[in-house]
Design a protein around this motif. Structure first.
Motif, PDB file in Angstrom:
ATOM      1  N   LEU A 108       0.933  -1.277   0.146  1.00 54.38           N
ATOM      2  CA  LEU A 108      -0.120   0.001   0.139  1.00 54.38           C
ATOM      3  C   LEU A 108       1.011   1.329   0.040  1.00 54.38           C
ATOM      4  O   LEU A 108       2.188   0.950   0.139  1.00 54.38           O
ATOM      5  N   THR A 109       0.250   2.530   0.067  1.00 45.36           N
ATOM      6  CA  THR A 109       1.017   3.591   0.017  1.00 45.36           C
ATOM      7  C   THR A 109       1.325   3.939   1.461  1.00 45.36           C
ATOM      8  O   THR A 109       0.469   3.477   2.356  1.00 45.36           O
ATOM      9  N   ARG A 110       2.105   4.944   1.958  1.00 44.42           N
ATOM     10  CA  ARG A 110       2.401   5.157   3.273  1.00 44.42           C
ATOM     11  C   ARG A 110       1.221   6.117   3.789  1.00 44.42           C
ATOM     12  O   ARG A 110       0.491   6.136   4.767  1.00 44.42           O
ATOM     13  N   GLN A 111       0.590   6.875   2.779  1.00 48.80           N
ATOM     14  CA  GLN A 111      -0.800   7.732   3.151  1.00 48.80           C
ATOM     15  C   GLN A 111      -1.773   6.689   3.508  1.00 48.80           C
ATOM     16  O   GLN A 111      -2.347   7.019   4.599  1.00 48.80           O
ATOM     17  N   ALA A 112      -1.878   5.573   3.049  1.00 49.05           N
ATOM     18  CA  ALA A 112      -2.978   4.599   3.261  1.00 49.05           C
ATOM     19  C   ALA A 112      -2.641   4.019   5.022  1.00 49.05           C
ATOM     20  O   ALA A 112      -3.759   3.860   5.825  1.00 49.05           O
ATOM     21  N   VAL A 113      -1.477   3.776   5.171  1.00 47.15           N
ATOM     22  CA  VAL A 113      -1.045   3.418   6.661  1.00 47.15           C
ATOM     23  C   VAL A 113      -1.318   4.517   7.502  1.00 47.15           C
ATOM     24  O   VAL A 113      -1.832   4.320   8.588  1.00 47.15           O
ATOM     25  N   ALA A 114      -0.991   5.735   7.028  1.00 44.96           N
ATOM     26  CA  ALA A 114      -1.163   6.794   8.000  1.00 44.96           C
ATOM     27  C   ALA A 114      -2.768   7.089   8.217  1.00 44.96           C
ATOM     28  O   ALA A 114      -3.197   7.574   9.299  1.00 44.96           O
ATOM     29  N   SER A 115      -3.494   6.579   7.152  1.00 44.90           N
ATOM     30  CA  SER A 115      -4.831   7.154   7.376  1.00 44.90           C
ATOM     31  C   SER A 115      -5.527   5.876   8.463  1.00 44.90           C
ATOM     32  O   SER A 115      -6.292   6.153   9.098  1.00 44.90           O
ATOM     33  N   TYR A 116      -4.895   4.646   8.283  1.00 41.89           N
ATOM     34  CA  TYR A 116      -5.184   3.542   9.263  1.00 41.89           C
ATOM     35  C   TYR A 116      -4.875   4.319  10.895  1.00 41.89           C
ATOM     36  O   TYR A 116      -5.798   3.994  11.881  1.00 41.89           O
ATOM     37  N   GLU A 117      -3.873   4.730  10.877  1.00 43.05           N
ATOM     38  CA  GLU A 117      -3.263   5.070  12.215  1.00 43.05           C
ATOM     39  C   GLU A 117      -4.094   6.312  12.791  1.00 43.05           C
ATOM     40  O   GLU A 117      -4.324   6.652  13.966  1.00 43.05           O
ATOM     41  N   LEU A 118      -4.628   7.135  11.897  1.00 42.02           N
ATOM     42  CA  LEU A 118      -5.317   8.170  12.341  1.00 42.02           C
ATOM     43  C   LEU A 118      -7.026   8.051  12.229  1.00 42.02           C
ATOM     44  O   LEU A 118      -7.855   8.873  12.491  1.00 42.02           O
ATOM     45  N   ALA A 119      -7.201   6.714  12.036  1.00 41.37           N
ATOM     46  CA  ALA A 119      -8.644   6.179  12.016  1.00 41.37           C
ATOM     47  C   ALA A 119      -9.504   6.829  11.052  1.00 41.37           C
ATOM     48  O   ALA A 119     -10.784   7.033  11.225  1.00 41.37           O
ATOM     49  N   LYS A 120      -8.921   7.072  10.165  1.00 44.84           N
ATOM     50  CA  LYS A 120      -9.650   7.622   8.889  1.00 44.84           C
ATOM     51  C   LYS A 120      -9.925   6.603   7.693  1.00 44.84           C
ATOM     52  O   LYS A 120     -10.920   6.842   6.839  1.00 44.84           O
ATOM     53  N   ARG A 121      -9.633   5.492   8.160  1.00 51.63           N
ATOM     54  CA  ARG A 121      -9.723   4.444   7.203  1.00 51.63           C
ATOM     55  C   ARG A 121      -9.724   3.027   7.883  1.00 51.63           C
ATOM     56  O   ARG A 121      -9.007   2.915   8.783  1.00 51.63           O
ATOM     57  N   GLU A 122     -10.692   2.192   7.495  1.00 54.84           N
ATOM     58  CA  GLU A 122     -10.649   0.755   8.040  1.00 54.84           C
ATOM     59  C   GLU A 122     -10.124  -0.209   7.242  1.00 54.84           C
ATOM     60  O   GLU A 122     -10.314  -0.114   6.015  1.00 54.84           O
ATOM     61  N   PRO A 123      -9.348  -1.016   7.710  1.00 55.94           N
ATOM     62  CA  PRO A 123      -8.702  -2.151   6.826  1.00 55.94           C
ATOM     63  C   PRO A 123      -9.495  -3.196   6.548  1.00 55.94           C
ATOM     64  O   PRO A 123     -10.569  -3.709   7.293  1.00 55.94           O
ATOM     65  N   ASP A 124      -9.639  -4.024   5.582  1.00 53.40           N
ATOM     66  CA  ASP A 124     -10.583  -5.277   5.552  1.00 53.40           C
ATOM     67  C   ASP A 124      -9.635  -6.450   5.937  1.00 53.40           C
ATOM     68  O   ASP A 124      -8.650  -6.130   6.454  1.00 53.40           O
ATOM     69  N   TYR A 125     -10.330  -7.445   5.944  1.00 51.17           N
ATOM     70  CA  TYR A 125      -9.752  -8.913   6.472  1.00 51.17           C
ATOM     71  C   TYR A 125      -8.418  -9.167   6.217  1.00 51.17           C
ATOM     72  O   TYR A 125      -7.461  -9.463   7.126  1.00 51.17           O
ATOM     73  N   ASP A 126      -8.178  -9.041   5.008  1.00 53.25           N
ATOM     74  CA  ASP A 126      -6.921  -9.606   4.458  1.00 53.25           C
ATOM     75  C   ASP A 126      -5.658  -8.507   4.801  1.00 53.25           C
ATOM     76  O   ASP A 126      -4.676  -9.137   5.041  1.00 53.25           O
ATOM     77  N   ILE A 127      -5.985  -7.460   5.022  1.00 59.00           N
ATOM     78  CA  ILE A 127      -5.146  -6.660   5.653  1.00 59.00           C
ATOM     79  C   ILE A 127      -4.830  -6.799   6.996  1.00 59.00           C
ATOM     80  O   ILE A 127      -3.671  -6.998   7.526  1.00 59.00           O
ATOM     81  N   LEU A 128      -6.027  -7.091   7.695  1.00 58.71           N
ATOM     82  CA  LEU A 128      -5.808  -7.348   9.311  1.00 58.71           C
ATOM     83  C   LEU A 128      -4.840  -8.527   9.420  1.00 58.71           C
ATOM     84  O   LEU A 128      -4.134  -8.607  10.342  1.00 58.71           O
ATOM     85  N   LYS A 129      -5.263  -9.740   8.583  1.00 57.84           N
ATOM     86  CA  LYS A 129      -4.656 -10.864   8.724  1.00 57.84           C
ATOM     87  C   LYS A 129      -3.268 -10.726   8.473  1.00 57.84           C
ATOM     88  O   LYS A 129      -2.125 -11.369   9.143  1.00 57.84           O
ATOM     89  N   LYS A 130      -2.775  -9.764   7.523  1.00 59.36           N
ATOM     90  CA  LYS A 130      -1.318  -9.783   7.215  1.00 59.36           C
ATOM     91  C   LYS A 130      -0.680  -8.857   8.166  1.00 59.36           C
ATOM     92  O   LYS A 130       0.427  -9.352   8.331  1.00 59.36           O
ATOM     93  N   LEU A 131      -1.286  -8.035   8.708  1.00 58.46           N
ATOM     94  CA  LEU A 131      -0.768  -7.313   9.761  1.00 58.46           C
ATOM     95  C   LEU A 131      -0.481  -8.307  11.076  1.00 58.46           C
ATOM     96  O   LEU A 131       0.438  -8.052  11.650  1.00 58.46           O
TER      97      LEU A 131
END
Length: 222
Positions: free
Chosen positions: A27-50
């Motif tokens: 993903l882009t760095r901005q996407a990860v930043a959005s996760y940490e700012l609670a502006k974007r929710e990850p899907d299950y595949d992303i959660l499993k990878k993390l």
């Protein structure tokens, strides 16, 4: 703690940048930043990878449990299944009475909530108390599978006990002639096996048992 805070905490604990996480996820760095700012929710595949990346459970990432161990919630649910309608205090008392070991109610509750992973020795104690194998705790179970597991455990214990008793008898009573030994190892002769074991542990030599063996021979009816 919600996902955004958990992700940031895990990342900082490992001294990783948002770019490091982004490259791993594709993903882009901005996407990860959005996760940490609670502006974007990850899907299950992303959660499993993390979860795989950080070595934690998805439930931990989502803030549902406080223990990082991937098996903590599964173990906890099985402890609660065993607990049934008892309170944690009642379960603690039941374990203490049956096993002679204290597991405090507060700890049982933490285990059940998935907030603390029990030590292997603790799992062994709870397993013996419940009449299940230790592997029972690491898979999803229902009341039905719990009952089946107890039946399987009971059969295995009876088999192992019988096998151990027979082996013990053959070793401890090996000085006897074959015909008498076969009689002694029968189930109805268990009291004699226990007596022989006690005598052996007391250090009494086999020769001193000859009068007793003679009594066995004269009194047996089969």
């Amino acid at each position: 703690m919600d996902f955004s805070k958990v992700l940031k905490q895990l990342r900082e604990e490992k001294s990783l940048s948002q770019k490091d996480i982004a490259e791993y996820l594709g993903l882009t760095r901005q996407a990860v930043a959005s996760y940490e700012l609670a502006k974007r929710e990850p899907d299950y595949d992303i959660l499993k990878k993390l979860a795989d990346y950080f070595g934690v459970s998805v439930d931990y990432l989502l803030g549902r449990v406080k223990c990082k161990d991937v098996n903590a919630l599964t173990v906890g649910r099985n402890i609660d299944l065993i607990r049934g309608n008892m309170t944690y205090k009642e379960m603690s008392e039941a374990i203490s009475k049956k096993m002679g070991t204290i597991i405090f109610p507060e700890m049982l509750e933490l285990y059940a909530r998935g907030e603390r992973m029990p030590f292997s020795a603790t799992i062994k104690i709870i397993a013996r108390y419940a009449g299940v194998r230790e592997t029972f705790f690491h898979s999803h179970n229902t009341i039905q599978t719990y009952e089946k597991e107890k039946e399987l455990y009971k059969r295995e214990e009876e088999h192992n006990s019988s096998k151990h008793t027979n082996m013990e008898a053959q070793v401890n009573l090996g000085f006897m002639e074959e015909e008498l030994r076969k009689w002694v190892v029968k189930d109805k002769s268990i009291e004699y096996i226990r007596l022989a074991k006690s005598i052996q542990e007391a250090g009494i030599p086999p020769s001193a048992l000859e009068p007793l063996i003679g009594t066995f021979k004269s009194n047996r009816k089969d």
